[in-house]
Design a protein around this motif. Structure first.
Motif, PDB file in Angstrom:
ATOM      1  N   GLU A   1     -87.501  22.904 -56.567  1.00 57.95           N
ATOM      2  CA  GLU A   1     -86.844  24.035 -56.160  1.00 57.95           C
ATOM      3  C   GLU A   1     -87.199  24.442 -54.718  1.00 57.95           C
ATOM      4  O   GLU A   1     -88.515  24.294 -54.166  1.00 57.95           O
TER       5      GLU A   1
ATOM      6  N   ASN B   1     -95.758  34.278 -64.793  1.00 55.99           N
ATOM      7  CA  ASN B   1     -94.834  33.017 -64.543  1.00 55.99           C
ATOM      8  C   ASN B   1     -94.463  31.919 -65.862  1.00 55.99           C
ATOM      9  O   ASN B   1     -93.446  31.609 -66.360  1.00 55.99           O
TER      10      ASN B   1
ATOM     11  N   LYS C   1     -88.114  31.338 -71.337  1.00 48.74           N
ATOM     12  CA  LYS C   1     -86.613  30.532 -70.772  1.00 48.74           C
ATOM     13  C   LYS C   1     -85.822  31.584 -69.958  1.00 48.74           C
ATOM     14  O   LYS C   1     -84.867  31.786 -69.862  1.00 48.74           O
ATOM     15  N   LYS C   2     -86.765  32.426 -69.489  1.00 47.18           N
ATOM     16  CA  LYS C   2     -86.264  33.574 -68.337  1.00 47.18           C
ATOM     17  C   LYS C   2     -86.537  33.359 -66.955  1.00 47.18           C
ATOM     18  O   LYS C   2     -86.852  34.347 -66.169  1.00 47.18           O
ATOM     19  N   GLU C   3     -86.630  32.115 -66.563  1.00 43.04           N
ATOM     20  CA  GLU C   3     -87.258  31.916 -65.247  1.00 43.04           C
ATOM     21  C   GLU C   3     -86.195  32.310 -63.909  1.00 43.04           C
ATOM     22  O   GLU C   3     -86.780  32.642 -62.727  1.00 43.04           O
ATOM     23  N   ARG C   4     -85.029  32.566 -64.367  1.00 41.64           N
ATOM     24  CA  ARG C   4     -84.136  32.976 -63.147  1.00 41.64           C
ATOM     25  C   ARG C   4     -84.213  34.409 -63.164  1.00 41.64           C
ATOM     26  O   ARG C   4     -83.454  35.009 -62.157  1.00 41.64           O
TER      27      ARG C   4
ATOM     28  N   ASN D   1     -89.276  37.596 -62.183  1.00 39.55           N
ATOM     29  CA  ASN D   1     -90.037  36.342 -62.161  1.00 39.55           C
ATOM     30  C   ASN D   1     -89.929  35.721 -60.723  1.00 39.55           C
ATOM     31  O   ASN D   1     -91.127  35.460 -60.424  1.00 39.55           O
ATOM     32  N   ASP D   2     -88.944  35.916 -59.851  1.00 38.37           N
ATOM     33  CA  ASP D   2     -89.070  35.445 -58.525  1.00 38.37           C
ATOM     34  C   ASP D   2     -90.093  36.252 -57.725  1.00 38.37           C
ATOM     35  O   ASP D   2     -90.978  35.814 -57.067  1.00 38.37           O
TER      36      ASP D   2
ATOM     37  N   VAL E   1     -84.599  36.213 -51.761  1.00 34.94           N
ATOM     38  CA  VAL E   1     -84.213  36.044 -53.360  1.00 34.94           C
ATOM     39  C   VAL E   1     -82.898  37.038 -53.335  1.00 34.94           C
ATOM     40  O   VAL E   1     -81.737  36.448 -53.868  1.00 34.94           O
TER      41      VAL E   1
ATOM     42  N   LYS F   1     -79.214  35.175 -54.356  1.00 30.45           N
ATOM     43  CA  LYS F   1     -78.733  35.426 -55.647  1.00 30.45           C
ATOM     44  C   LYS F   1     -77.212  35.890 -55.475  1.00 30.45           C
ATOM     45  O   LYS F   1     -76.445  35.718 -56.364  1.00 30.45           O
TER      46      LYS F   1
ATOM     47  N   ARG G   1     -75.983  33.080 -58.480  1.00 33.20           N
ATOM     48  CA  ARG G   1     -75.925  33.613 -59.941  1.00 33.20           C
ATOM     49  C   ARG G   1     -75.249  35.071 -59.793  1.00 33.20           C
ATOM     50  O   ARG G   1     -74.870  35.570 -60.920  1.00 33.20           O
TER      51      ARG G   1
END
Length: 239
Positions: free
Chosen positions: A8, A101, A108-111, A115-116, A157, A161, A165
């Motif tokens: 990343e 984190n 599986k919610k890293e996006r 979290n950012d 961020v 985004k 996304r």
């Protein structure tokens, strides 16, 4: 052997920029380089660790690279921690954010935006560590630089985004525009024109970069890298 190297580009910037800022606004020395190699090794260790959290079946595959990265990290950071043991206290402040984190990775919610933000705050402590290595203390200036760094990457961020996304999400787009505009105005009101100018560059990018176009990740990455370089130069040299 799989090295599980993190790919990343945003995370690389969030790792490097705060450390360089802390170094530039304090007193740079060769100790900064030694410690950063250790920090880089620990960051690489996050690759196999997160891979294991996502897929526990990879346990045997991640252990070799994880052990190598952690060993290298300890090799380069322990000498500096011996010279500056109070850095350990700053490290303790990072742990809760790191655990959060890992929690989001497990889900599986890293996006998620939150979290950012957690990752940004965690890595922004590198400002304090780098500054402490340079001058042997943590003061108001270092804390201000840390806050500035958090706001800068939060704005980044938001912008990224809107291009990927949250592309087409008008509400999110205007939230991004508002955040960028408020930060510039805020720093002018706080009599920090240098910081305001640094954020003005990002604001113009966020406001006027065409949103209808579909950008390749590499294009977005290069633009963000260029913006980060401008930010580092303005803050690190002129603040």
């Amino acid at each position: 052997m799989n090295w599980f190297i993190p790919r990343e580009h945003g995370a690389w910037a969030m790792l490097i920029v705060p450390y360089i800022l802390g170094m530039l606004v304090s007193s740079a020395s060769w100790l900064h380089l030694i410690f950063f190699i250790g920090v880089l090794a620990f960051y690489f260790a996050s690759g196999p660790l997160l891979a294991y959290i996502r897929k526990p079946k990879l346990k045997k595959e991640v252990i070799p690279s994880l052990c190598i990265y952690i060993s290298c990290g300890l090799l380069f950071t322990l000498p500096i921690l011996y010279l500056f043991p109070r850095i350990i206290f700053i490290g303790f402040l990072i742990i809760p954010f790191f655990l959060l984190n890992l929690f989001f990775a497990k889900l599986k919610k890293e996006r998620l935006f939150i979290n950012d933000l957690v990752a940004i705050i965690a890595l922004s402590f590198l400002v304090l560590i780098s500054y402490y290595i340079g001058v042997g203390t943590v003061d108001a200036k270092s804390l201000l630089i840390m806050v500035i760094n958090i706001i800068f990457f939060t704005a980044s961020v938001f912008h990224v985004k809107t291009l990927i996304r949250e592309r087409g999400n008008v509400k999110f787009l205007w939230s991004s525009h508002l955040f960028h505009g408020v930060t510039v105005a805020l720093f002018f009101l706080l009599s920090l024109p240098v910081v305001a100018v640094a954020f003005l560059v990002g604001m113009l990018k966020a406001w006027f970069m065409p949103k209808a176009k579909r950008y390749k990740p590499i294009e977005i990455g290069l633009i963000e890298i260029a913006n980060s370089i401008v930010f580092v130069v303005i803050i690190g040299v002129f603040l």
